[in-house]
Motif scaffolding. Structure first.
Motif, mmCIF file in Angstrom:
data_model
loop_
_atom_site.group_PDB
_atom_site.id
_atom_site.type_symbol
_atom_site.label_atom_id
_atom_site.label_comp_id
_atom_site.label_asym_id
_atom_site.label_seq_id
_atom_site.Cartn_x
_atom_site.Cartn_y
_atom_site.Cartn_z
ATOM 1 N N UNK A 1 0.832 -1.205 0.000
ATOM 2 C CA UNK A 1 0.000 0.000 0.000
ATOM 3 C C UNK A 1 0.867 1.256 0.000
ATOM 4 N N UNK A 2 1.896 1.282 0.835
ATOM 5 C CA UNK A 2 2.704 2.485 0.949
ATOM 6 C C UNK A 2 3.478 2.746 -0.334
ATOM 7 N N UNK A 3 3.895 1.683 -1.027
ATOM 8 C CA UNK A 3 4.574 1.875 -2.313
ATOM 9 C C UNK A 3 3.629 2.510 -3.329
ATOM 10 N N UNK A 4 2.362 2.080 -3.318
ATOM 11 C CA UNK A 4 1.381 2.659 -4.237
ATOM 12 C C UNK A 4 1.083 4.120 -3.881
ATOM 13 N N UNK A 5 0.966 4.415 -2.587
ATOM 14 C CA UNK A 5 0.657 5.784 -2.167
ATOM 15 C C UNK A 5 1.792 6.743 -2.511
ATOM 16 N N UNK A 6 3.026 6.299 -2.329
ATOM 17 C CA UNK A 6 4.174 7.169 -2.572
ATOM 18 C C UNK A 6 4.601 7.198 -4.035
ATOM 19 N N UNK A 7 4.029 6.275 -4.850
ATOM 20 C CA UNK A 7 4.353 6.218 -6.283
ATOM 21 C C UNK A 7 5.867 6.145 -6.503
ATOM 22 N N UNK A 8 6.504 5.256 -5.740
ATOM 23 C CA UNK A 8 7.936 4.965 -5.833
ATOM 24 C C UNK A 8 8.842 6.092 -5.365
#
Length: 434
Positions: free
Chosen positions: A282-289
């Motif tokens: 989830x956090x990877x998706x929220x931060x967009x890498x």
């Protein structure tokens, strides 16, 4: 890379992912099988169970404090893939010894068996100490800069999914089967480790310091002067101190407060592992890498709120009749179980969202020839914090603090992690380079 899962189809990442998964699965299968065996068959009082679990946790992390500096130096000075192959070979011998300890304890020689199992845990700690820096430090060598956060998230997700599967399997198989399986999985990990692409030394050759005390001091002092690393390492260390308390507390809480059997203990740890894996993605998706601590303070505060809710739910739990333990079906159909399991899952999801970006800071703030030593320095501080947490559990248990109240103490510790994560976010303002 927009879709980090695409890395799983590439040889520069998949063998490492598989080796990490199998290693963490095997480590957790052995430890969980040992803890459940001891908790439900060898001990009969909550204090003894909690103290044994704390001792096992302490033995597994002491090698990180003593040997992380050496492991970081070796990883930065030699081909990381070659070290992986050596470490995975040694794992086979450790698992044969640990499996023998299980069988000895099962045969009725509990004292000898416990000593063998605990010493195997210490050796597995050494194994993980030398593999730990590599699994993160190798990523910047094999991945592009914009892929590092996604790769880190996948490695973290693999770690917790392997904990999930190892935990579930440990709760549903016999001690004899566990003893055989850990050896088989170690052999499989040896094969996948041989497929990891070469990752030779990047910088100049290092002069290795073999003194564990001076090497650890120099390693940590050379790293912690960088403000972003200092704050990231402290925040991660607070998180793992919290994690060590939860690891020690969960099996005892399940048996003595939720009055459920070892399969339910396995289920709760499995749900926790699923949650951390979900949070990592989830956090990877929220931060967009992008590498940022933007969501970390809020995530760990939400984790604290859920811990308080979980403790209150445990206090209000209707126990099984005296002398009985809930089985998995009885527990899941219990009218209060849905809230307990959902809260537990939420704790884990927010935990995963908190810690993954912080690990990405470790491998992107320094040059590629220093990443292994940076991760090793983090491991030293983390494990000192975890040791403090394990010792704290023993002392609090002797003072009469039960497993439910231990959760409230953990919730308070989350506030320290939130403050450190906020400081890190302010230091970077979302602009830390990837």
């Amino acid at each position: 890379m927009d879709n980090a899962l695409g890395l799983l189809g590439q040889r520069r990442f998949l063998p490492l992912f598989a080796t990490q998964f199998l290693g963490a699965f095997n480590d957790n299968l052995f430890k969980t099988a040992m803890v459940l065996f001891a908790t439900y068959q060898l001990f009969s009082d909550p204090a003894g169970e909690q103290n044994f679990n704390a001792l096992a946790t302490g033995l597994s992390i002491v090698p990180f404090v003593l040997l992380s500096a050496l492991s970081g130096q070796l990883a930065d000075n030699h081909d990381k893939a070659k070290i992986i192959r050596i470490v995975k070979t040694i794992e086979i011998g450790i698992m044969i010894y640990g499996a023998a300890g299980m069988l000895v304890a099962r045969s009725g020689h509990s004292t000898v068996g416990l000593v063998m199992m605990l010493s195997a845990v210490a050796m597995l700690g050494c194994h993980s100490t030398f593999f730990g820096p590599i699994k993160y430090a190798i990523l910047p060598q094999h991945l592009k800069d914009h892929e590092v956060l996604g790769g880190t998230g996948l490695v973290e997700a693999a770690t917790y999914l392997s904990i999930l599967t190892g935990t579930i399997v440990a709760g549903y198989i016999s001690v004899e089967t566990a003893a055989a399986l850990v050896v088989v999985v170690a052999i499989l990990g040896w094969f996948t480790g041989r497929m990891v692409p070469a990752a030779p030394r990047v910088g100049p050759e290092l002069k290795i310091n073999y003194n564990p005390f001076t090497a650890s001091w120099h390693l940590v002092s050379a790293t912690m002067h960088i403000r972003r690393l200092f704050l990231a390492i402290l925040a991660i260390s607070f998180f793992w101190m919290i994690g060590s308390v939860l690891i020690v507390t969960f099996p005892v809480l399940v048996k003595n407060v939720l009055t459920a059997d070892e399969r339910v203990a396995s289920l709760t740890i499995a749900i926790f592992s699923i949650g951390v894996a979900i949070g990592s993605l989830i956090i990877n998706a929220l931060l967009k890498s992008r590498i940022s601590a933007r969501y970390s303070p809020g995530s760990v505060i939400a984790m604290a709120v859920c811990l308080v809710a979980f403790a209150l739910e445990a206090k209000a739990w209707t126990p099984a009749p005296p002398g009985k333990l809930y089985g998995a079906v009885d527990f899941v159909t219990h009218p209060q179980s849905l809230f307990v399991l959902l809260t537990l899952g939420a704790i884990a999801i927010f935990g995963g969202m908190f810690v993954v970006p912080l690990y990405a800071f470790l491998t992107t703030t320094v040059t590629k020839d220093q990443t292994a030593r940076t991760v090793a320095a983090n491991n030293v501080v983390n494990c000192a914090a975890m040791s403090f947490g394990a010792v704290g559990v023993i002392l609090l248990t002797r003072a009469g603090v039960g497993p439910t109240d231990m959760l409230l103490i953990v919730a308070a510790l989350c506030l320290g992690s939130a403050w450190l994560a906020w400081r890190l976010h302010r230091a970077c303002d979302d602009g830390c380079p990837a």
